[in-house]
Design a protein around this motif. Structure first.
Motif, PDB file in Angstrom:
ATOM      1  N   ARG A  90       0.826  -1.206   0.000  1.00 37.84           N
ATOM      2  CA  ARG A  90       0.000   0.000   0.000  1.00 37.84           C
ATOM      3  C   ARG A  90       0.862   1.258   0.000  1.00 37.84           C
ATOM      4  O   ARG A  90       0.531   2.257  -0.628  1.00 37.84           O
ATOM      5  CB  ARG A  90      -0.924  -0.015   1.218  1.00 37.84           C
ATOM      6  CG  ARG A  90      -1.894   1.162   1.260  1.00 37.84           C
ATOM      7  CD  ARG A  90      -2.850   1.020   2.430  1.00 37.84           C
ATOM      8  NE  ARG A  90      -3.653  -0.188   2.311  1.00 37.84           N
ATOM      9  CZ  ARG A  90      -4.545  -0.570   3.226  1.00 37.84           C
ATOM     10  NH1 ARG A  90      -4.730   0.151   4.322  1.00 37.84           N
ATOM     11  NH2 ARG A  90      -5.231  -1.680   3.033  1.00 37.84           N
ATOM     12  N   ARG A  91       1.983   1.194   0.697  1.00 36.09           N
ATOM     13  CA  ARG A  91       2.867   2.366   0.747  1.00 36.09           C
ATOM     14  C   ARG A  91       3.447   2.671  -0.632  1.00 36.09           C
ATOM     15  O   ARG A  91       3.493   3.836  -1.051  1.00 36.09           O
ATOM     16  CB  ARG A  91       4.004   2.115   1.742  1.00 36.09           C
ATOM     17  CG  ARG A  91       4.979   3.277   1.885  1.00 36.09           C
ATOM     18  CD  ARG A  91       6.017   2.997   2.958  1.00 36.09           C
ATOM     19  NE  ARG A  91       5.377   2.814   4.268  1.00 36.09           N
ATOM     20  CZ  ARG A  91       6.053   2.529   5.371  1.00 36.09           C
ATOM     21  NH1 ARG A  91       7.373   2.349   5.325  1.00 36.09           N
ATOM     22  NH2 ARG A  91       5.423   2.399   6.518  1.00 36.09           N
ATOM     23  N   ALA A  93       2.099   1.894  -3.487  1.00 33.79           N
ATOM     24  CA  ALA A  93       1.000   2.387  -4.323  1.00 33.79           C
ATOM     25  C   ALA A  93       0.749   3.865  -4.078  1.00 33.79           C
ATOM     26  O   ALA A  93       0.493   4.631  -5.017  1.00 33.79           O
ATOM     27  CB  ALA A  93      -0.262   1.580  -4.049  1.00 33.79           C
ATOM     28  N   GLN A  94       0.810   4.284  -2.817  1.00 33.12           N
ATOM     29  CA  GLN A  94       0.605   5.695  -2.500  1.00 33.12           C
ATOM     30  C   GLN A  94       1.733   6.556  -3.047  1.00 33.12           C
ATOM     31  O   GLN A  94       1.496   7.652  -3.568  1.00 33.12           O
ATOM     32  CB  GLN A  94       0.483   5.870  -0.991  1.00 33.12           C
ATOM     33  CG  GLN A  94      -0.794   5.277  -0.394  1.00 33.12           C
ATOM     34  CD  GLN A  94      -0.811   5.333   1.117  1.00 33.12           C
ATOM     35  OE1 GLN A  94       0.216   5.521   1.762  1.00 33.12           O
ATOM     36  NE2 GLN A  94      -2.002   5.149   1.696  1.00 33.12           N
ATOM     37  N   LEU A  95       2.972   6.059  -2.957  1.00 32.06           N
ATOM     38  CA  LEU A  95       4.115   6.825  -3.463  1.00 32.06           C
ATOM     39  C   LEU A  95       4.071   6.986  -4.985  1.00 32.06           C
ATOM     40  O   LEU A  95       4.468   8.025  -5.517  1.00 32.06           O
ATOM     41  CB  LEU A  95       5.423   6.140  -3.057  1.00 32.06           C
ATOM     42  CG  LEU A  95       5.806   6.211  -1.579  1.00 32.06           C
ATOM     43  CD1 LEU A  95       7.042   5.369  -1.298  1.00 32.06           C
ATOM     44  CD2 LEU A  95       6.058   7.659  -1.149  1.00 32.06           C
ATOM     45  N   SER A  97       1.292   6.805  -6.972  1.00 30.55           N
ATOM     46  CA  SER A  97      -0.018   7.145  -7.538  1.00 30.55           C
ATOM     47  C   SER A  97       0.025   8.412  -8.383  1.00 30.55           C
ATOM     48  O   SER A  97      -0.538   8.443  -9.484  1.00 30.55           O
ATOM     49  CB  SER A  97      -1.043   7.295  -6.413  1.00 30.55           C
ATOM     50  OG  SER A  97      -0.664   8.327  -5.519  1.00 30.55           O
TER      51      SER A  97
END
Length: 256
Positions: A90-91, A93-95, A97
């Motif tokens: 998830r981390r 993916a956030q970085l 996006s």
């Protein structure tokens, strides 16, 4: 083959045959009225045979399919690998996006001038653009497929102490095989479309360039022959991917 099976086999071809027949009638009628901008499918078939006999058909087809395959391979390897990482973390993916959403909408054909400066005309330029075009749909679809995996499967892999590589090849990839092949089928279609588009716009090789040469030579029959052949090639490649999907699914014991 029974009559019922024969009818089911022939039924999908009814509309294409009617469409070709209607176009044949319209093109002949337009030709009778003095228009030379259209050619009937019968003339296109003769032009196709001529291109097949002189070898130009196979040479151009081989170039287009080769560059499309190389570009798809590069885009698929990078897209699947990064999709796995973003789907599992998830981390990450956030970085990624913002970068993904900024770069993903860029049309692949807009990179033609840049690719020409970097690679010139030829295989490398076309491969680079095809890879860029196929990378994004594969990335997004693989990331989405990984995120929809049953969480308990990942929990089991952690309990068993599997490494990241083992988790990817033993748990994640088998779980996403059906959706992965959907992504690959989309990638194949995008690769062929982009390869032909690049050849029409900039690269003096392949089926797209051959079609442009026919248009510039005022040979609508040959141009229509190339257009129909591109469609046949796309149909054959997609059918091959469907069969490959079923074969891999059977070997892995996964419902396709």
């Amino acid at each position: 083959m029974t009559e019922g099976r024969l009818f089911r086999w022939l039924r999908p071809w009814v509309f294409p045959v009617l469409l070709v027949g209607a176009f044949e009638w319209y093109a002949r009628r337009a030709s009778a009225l003095g228009s030379d901008s259209l050619a009937p499918p019968s003339a296109a078939a003769k032009a196709f045979v001529g291109a097949a006999m002189d070898g130009s058909l196979w040479q151009a087809t081989g170039f287009t399919l080769g560059t499309a395959a190389l570009g798809l391979l590069l885009g698929a390897v990078l897209g699947i690998a990064l999709g796995l990482v973003l789907g599992l973390s998830r981390r990450a993916a956030q970085l990624g996006s913002v970068s993904i959403e900024v770069l993903r909408p860029v049309p692949s054909v807009a990179l033609i001038p840049l690719a020409m400066l970097g690679f010139g005309f030829g295989v490398r330029m076309e491969v680079a653009i095809v890879a860029f075009a196929t990378f994004w749909p594969l990335l997004v679809l693989v990331q989405s497929a990984v995120q929809q995996i049953e969480p308990r499967l990942l929990e089991v892999s952690r309990v068993l102490g599997l490494s990241a590589r083992e988790r990817a090849f033993k748990i994640v990839l088998p779980a996403i095989v059906p959706r992965l092949f959907v992504a690959l089928r989309l990638g194949v279609a995008v690769a062929l479309v982009v390869a032909v588009t690049v050849e029409i716009a900039a690269n003096p090789h392949g089926m797209g360039y051959a079609m442009m040469i026919a248009q510039q030579s005022f040979d609508p029959a040959l141009m229509l022959a190339w257009l129909g052949w591109i469609g046949v090639v796309g149909f054959a490649v997609n059918a091959g991917m469907v069969r490959l999907q079923a074969f891999v699914a059977r070997r892995m014991g996964v419902q396709p």
